[in-house]
Scaffold this motif. Structure first.
Motif, PDB file in Angstrom:
ATOM      1  N   MET A   1       0.852  -1.183   0.000  1.00 61.92           N
ATOM      2  CA  MET A   1       0.000   0.000   0.000  1.00 61.92           C
ATOM      3  C   MET A   1       0.890   1.237   0.000  1.00 61.92           C
ATOM      4  SD  MET A   1      -3.024   1.107   2.649  1.00 61.92           S
ATOM      5  CE  MET A   1      -3.830  -0.441   2.324  1.00 61.92           C
ATOM      6  N   GLU A   2       0.491   2.235  -0.744  1.00 63.28           N
ATOM      7  CA  GLU A   2       1.255   3.475  -0.793  1.00 63.28           C
ATOM      8  C   GLU A   2       1.051   4.280   0.488  1.00 63.28           C
ATOM      9  OE1 GLU A   2       1.642   5.486  -4.679  1.00 63.28           O
ATOM     10  OE2 GLU A   2       0.029   4.132  -5.281  1.00 63.28           O
ATOM     11  N   SER A   3       1.876   5.306   0.651  1.00 63.36           N
ATOM     12  CA  SER A   3       1.843   6.112   1.867  1.00 63.36           C
ATOM     13  C   SER A   3       1.661   7.582   1.530  1.00 63.36           C
ATOM     14  CB  SER A   3       3.173   5.937   2.626  1.00 63.36           C
ATOM     15  OG  SER A   3       3.301   6.890   3.643  1.00 63.36           O
ATOM     16  N   LEU A   4       0.810   8.252   2.305  1.00 66.52           N
ATOM     17  CA  LEU A   4       0.660   9.704   2.152  1.00 66.52           C
ATOM     18  C   LEU A   4       1.889  10.435   2.674  1.00 66.52           C
ATOM     19  CD1 LEU A   4      -3.068  10.299   3.147  1.00 66.52           C
ATOM     20  CD2 LEU A   4      -2.077  10.290   0.860  1.00 66.52           C
ATOM     21  N   PHE A   5       2.653   9.810   3.558  1.00 68.72           N
ATOM     22  CA  PHE A   5       3.869  10.433   4.069  1.00 68.72           C
ATOM     23  C   PHE A   5       4.968  10.465   2.998  1.00 68.72           C
ATOM     24  CE2 PHE A   5       2.331   9.071   8.416  1.00 68.72           C
ATOM     25  CZ  PHE A   5       2.152  10.347   8.895  1.00 68.72           C
ATOM     26  N   HIS A   6       4.954   9.490   2.103  1.00 71.81           N
ATOM     27  CA  HIS A   6       5.986   9.404   1.061  1.00 71.81           C
ATOM     28  C   HIS A   6       5.600  10.325  -0.105  1.00 71.81           C
ATOM     29  CE1 HIS A   6       8.410   7.741  -2.190  1.00 71.81           C
ATOM     30  NE2 HIS A   6       9.220   7.331  -1.229  1.00 71.81           N
ATOM     31  N   PRO A   7       6.512  11.178  -0.552  1.00 72.81           N
ATOM     32  CA  PRO A   7       6.172  12.129  -1.621  1.00 72.81           C
ATOM     33  C   PRO A   7       5.582  11.486  -2.879  1.00 72.81           C
ATOM     34  CG  PRO A   7       8.269  12.731  -0.645  1.00 72.81           C
ATOM     35  CD  PRO A   7       7.881  11.394  -0.045  1.00 72.81           C
ATOM     36  N   LYS A   8       6.098  10.334  -3.290  1.00 72.24           N
ATOM     37  CA  LYS A   8       5.581   9.689  -4.504  1.00 72.24           C
ATOM     38  C   LYS A   8       4.139   9.215  -4.301  1.00 72.24           C
ATOM     39  CE  LYS A   8       6.600   6.062  -7.838  1.00 72.24           C
ATOM     40  NZ  LYS A   8       7.481   4.950  -8.194  1.00 72.24           N
ATOM     41  N   GLY A   9       3.862   8.568  -3.178  1.00 76.23           N
ATOM     42  CA  GLY A   9       2.506   8.106  -2.893  1.00 76.23           C
ATOM     43  C   GLY A   9       1.551   9.266  -2.729  1.00 76.23           C
ATOM     44  N   ASN A  10       2.012  10.319  -2.078  1.00 76.92           N
ATOM     45  CA  ASN A  10       1.199  11.511  -1.881  1.00 76.92           C
ATOM     46  C   ASN A  10       0.850  12.142  -3.230  1.00 76.92           C
ATOM     47  OD1 ASN A  10       0.721  14.496  -1.233  1.00 76.92           O
ATOM     48  ND2 ASN A  10       0.742  13.558   0.799  1.00 76.92           N
ATOM     49  N   GLN A  11       1.849  12.245  -4.098  1.00 79.80           N
ATOM     50  CA  GLN A  11       1.610  12.846  -5.414  1.00 79.80           C
ATOM     51  C   GLN A  11       0.645  11.998  -6.228  1.00 79.80           C
ATOM     52  OE1 GLN A  11       2.762  15.961  -6.420  1.00 79.80           O
ATOM     53  NE2 GLN A  11       1.218  15.612  -7.984  1.00 79.80           N
ATOM     54  N   HIS A  12       0.686  10.688  -6.037  1.00 74.73           N
ATOM     55  CA  HIS A  12      -0.244   9.807  -6.739  1.00 74.73           C
ATOM     56  C   HIS A  12      -1.694  10.151  -6.379  1.00 74.73           C
ATOM     57  CE1 HIS A  12      -2.036   5.576  -7.377  1.00 74.73           C
ATOM     58  NE2 HIS A  12      -2.033   6.215  -8.518  1.00 74.73           N
ATOM     59  N   ILE A  13      -1.953  10.392  -5.106  1.00 76.55           N
ATOM     60  CA  ILE A  13      -3.308  10.772  -4.680  1.00 76.55           C
ATOM     61  C   ILE A  13      -3.673  12.150  -5.250  1.00 76.55           C
ATOM     62  CG2 ILE A  13      -4.702  11.482  -2.669  1.00 76.55           C
ATOM     63  CD1 ILE A  13      -4.629   8.476  -2.918  1.00 76.55           C
ATOM     64  N   VAL A  14      -2.763  13.101  -5.170  1.00 81.99           N
ATOM     65  CA  VAL A  14      -3.027  14.450  -5.691  1.00 81.99           C
ATOM     66  C   VAL A  14      -3.313  14.383  -7.196  1.00 81.99           C
ATOM     67  CG1 VAL A  14      -2.014  16.732  -6.116  1.00 81.99           C
ATOM     68  CG2 VAL A  14      -1.742  15.639  -3.877  1.00 81.99           C
ATOM     69  N   ASP A  15      -2.551  13.586  -7.926  1.00 83.73           N
ATOM     70  CA  ASP A  15      -2.787  13.450  -9.370  1.00 83.73           C
ATOM     71  C   ASP A  15      -4.171  12.880  -9.653  1.00 83.73           C
ATOM     72  OD1 ASP A  15      -0.233  14.436  -9.865  1.00 83.73           O
ATOM     73  OD2 ASP A  15       0.644  12.448 -10.264  1.00 83.73           O
ATOM     74  N   ARG A  16      -4.601  11.941  -8.831  1.00 78.67           N
ATOM     75  CA  ARG A  16      -5.940  11.374  -9.014  1.00 78.67           C
ATOM     76  C   ARG A  16      -7.013  12.420  -8.696  1.00 78.67           C
ATOM     77  NH1 ARG A  16      -5.840   5.975  -5.642  1.00 78.67           N
ATOM     78  NH2 ARG A  16      -7.987   5.792  -6.391  1.00 78.67           N
ATOM     79  N   ILE A  17      -6.804  13.212  -7.667  1.00 87.61           N
ATOM     80  CA  ILE A  17      -7.743  14.290  -7.347  1.00 87.61           C
ATOM     81  C   ILE A  17      -7.834  15.255  -8.526  1.00 87.61           C
ATOM     82  CG2 ILE A  17      -8.175  16.291  -5.844  1.00 87.61           C
ATOM     83  CD1 ILE A  17      -6.800  14.632  -3.574  1.00 87.61           C
ATOM     84  N   THR A 107      -1.316  17.132   0.727  1.00 90.24           N
ATOM     85  CA  THR A 107       0.121  17.420   0.586  1.00 90.24           C
ATOM     86  C   THR A 107       0.770  17.747   1.932  1.00 90.24           C
ATOM     87  OG1 THR A 107      -0.306  19.731  -0.018  1.00 90.24           O
ATOM     88  CG2 THR A 107      -0.020  18.167  -1.821  1.00 90.24           C
ATOM     89  N   LYS A 108      -0.008  18.214   2.880  1.00 86.71           N
ATOM     90  CA  LYS A 108       0.523  18.489   4.218  1.00 86.71           C
ATOM     91  C   LYS A 108       1.107  17.218   4.832  1.00 86.71           C
ATOM     92  CE  LYS A 108      -0.831  20.457   8.671  1.00 86.71           C
ATOM     93  NZ  LYS A 108      -1.806  21.284   9.368  1.00 86.71           N
ATOM     94  N   PHE A 109       0.522  16.068   4.533  1.00 89.29           N
ATOM     95  CA  PHE A 109       1.000  14.786   5.058  1.00 89.29           C
ATOM     96  C   PHE A 109       2.467  14.564   4.701  1.00 89.29           C
ATOM     97  CE2 PHE A 109      -2.390  12.350   6.965  1.00 89.29           C
ATOM     98  CZ  PHE A 109      -1.810  11.164   7.365  1.00 89.29           C
ATOM     99  N   SER A 110       2.824  14.748   3.423  1.00 89.30           N
ATOM    100  CA  SER A 110       4.219  14.496   3.028  1.00 89.30           C
ATOM    101  C   SER A 110       5.114  15.697   3.316  1.00 89.30           C
ATOM    102  CB  SER A 110       4.325  14.096   1.552  1.00 89.30           C
ATOM    103  OG  SER A 110       4.032  15.167   0.702  1.00 89.30           O
ATOM    104  N   ARG A 111       4.558  16.883   3.255  1.00 93.43           N
ATOM    105  CA  ARG A 111       5.354  18.096   3.496  1.00 93.43           C
ATOM    106  C   ARG A 111       5.811  18.179   4.949  1.00 93.43           C
ATOM    107  NH1 ARG A 111       1.718  21.707   2.253  1.00 93.43           N
ATOM    108  NH2 ARG A 111       1.212  22.250   4.383  1.00 93.43           N
ATOM    109  N   GLU A 112       4.914  17.885   5.889  1.00 90.86           N
ATOM    110  CA  GLU A 112       5.233  18.022   7.311  1.00 90.86           C
ATOM    111  C   GLU A 112       5.531  16.700   8.000  1.00 90.86           C
ATOM    112  OE1 GLU A 112       2.478  20.522   9.445  1.00 90.86           O
ATOM    113  OE2 GLU A 112       2.288  21.888   7.731  1.00 90.86           O
ATOM    114  N   GLY A 113       5.228  15.598   7.337  1.00 90.86           N
ATOM    115  CA  GLY A 113       5.492  14.287   7.926  1.00 90.86           C
ATOM    116  C   GLY A 113       4.712  14.070   9.211  1.00 90.86           C
ATOM    117  N   HIS A 114       5.310  13.344  10.121  1.00 86.45           N
ATOM    118  CA  HIS A 114       4.637  13.013  11.383  1.00 86.45           C
ATOM    119  C   HIS A 114       4.280  14.250  12.197  1.00 86.45           C
ATOM    120  CE1 HIS A 114       6.256   8.603  11.498  1.00 86.45           C
ATOM    121  NE2 HIS A 114       5.565   8.870  10.417  1.00 86.45           N
ATOM    122  N   ASP A 115       4.998  15.352  11.991  1.00 90.42           N
ATOM    123  CA  ASP A 115       4.693  16.584  12.723  1.00 90.42           C
ATOM    124  C   ASP A 115       3.304  17.135  12.385  1.00 90.42           C
ATOM    125  OD1 ASP A 115       7.160  16.508  13.976  1.00 90.42           O
ATOM    126  OD2 ASP A 115       8.104  17.904  12.565  1.00 90.42           O
ATOM    127  N   ALA A 116       2.765  16.760  11.223  1.00 90.98           N
ATOM    128  CA  ALA A 116       1.427  17.225  10.828  1.00 90.98           C
ATOM    129  C   ALA A 116       0.342  16.621  11.716  1.00 90.98           C
ATOM    130  CB  ALA A 116       1.146  16.887   9.366  1.00 90.98           C
TER     131      ALA A 116
END
Length: 150
Positions: A1-17, A107-116
């Motif tokens: 499963m992809e991760s929202l924390f990982h930039p590639k997985g996060n971008q995949h969701i944004v691209d779908r949106i 995008t906040k998920f990957s930009r800020e990581g666990h701090d978000a």
């Protein structure tokens, strides 16, 4: 499963949106695409600490562990699952605004990581790890993007 924390997985969701259009029709359920975009913001706002929901302690006791397992396992959600009343969108949001806001929250998920993540005790599921939060958020977004064909 992809991760929202990982930039590639996060971008995949944004691209779908980004592939969604105001006239996209759902393959199941009753939400419009604009309602879905706003609906998907709410669980993200909960973990970011900007939205609070209350769950009856009896519901948490009876259903919390089972629901947590369903939200954090590797299996996709089934169609037309029940939605918490706080997450039901009954008005018709502006499509572009809802789309932009959801992309910002994702995008906040990957930009800020666990701090978000400000809230690790879910109102229904109880204590959650960052990995469990990531899985639940990914599955929820993936479920609704599939609902609208992307």
């Amino acid at each position: 499963m992809e991760s929202l924390f990982h930039p590639k997985g996060n971008q995949h969701i944004v691209d779908r949106i980004d592939k969604l259009t105001p006239i996209a029709l759902s393959e199941w359920g009753v939400m419009t695409v604009s309602q879905m975009l706003e609906h998907c913001q709410l669980p993200l706002q909960v973990v970011y600490g900007t939205k609070e929901i209350k769950v009856n302690w009896i519901m948490r006791l009876l259903f919390g562990n089972k629901a947590k397992k369903q939200f954090t396992n590797a299996h996709p959600f089934g169609r037309s699952m029940p939605t918490a009343k706080e997450f039901k969108i009954t008005h018709e949001p502006d499509f572009e605004s809802a789309k932009q806001k959801l992309k910002e929250l994702v995008t906040k998920f990957s930009r800020e990581g666990h701090d978000a993540i400000k809230v690790t005790v879910h109102p229904l599921f109880g204590k959650m790890t960052h990995t469990e939060i990531d899985i639940a958020q990914w599955k929820h977004l993936d479920h609704h993007l599939k609902q609208f064909g992307v």
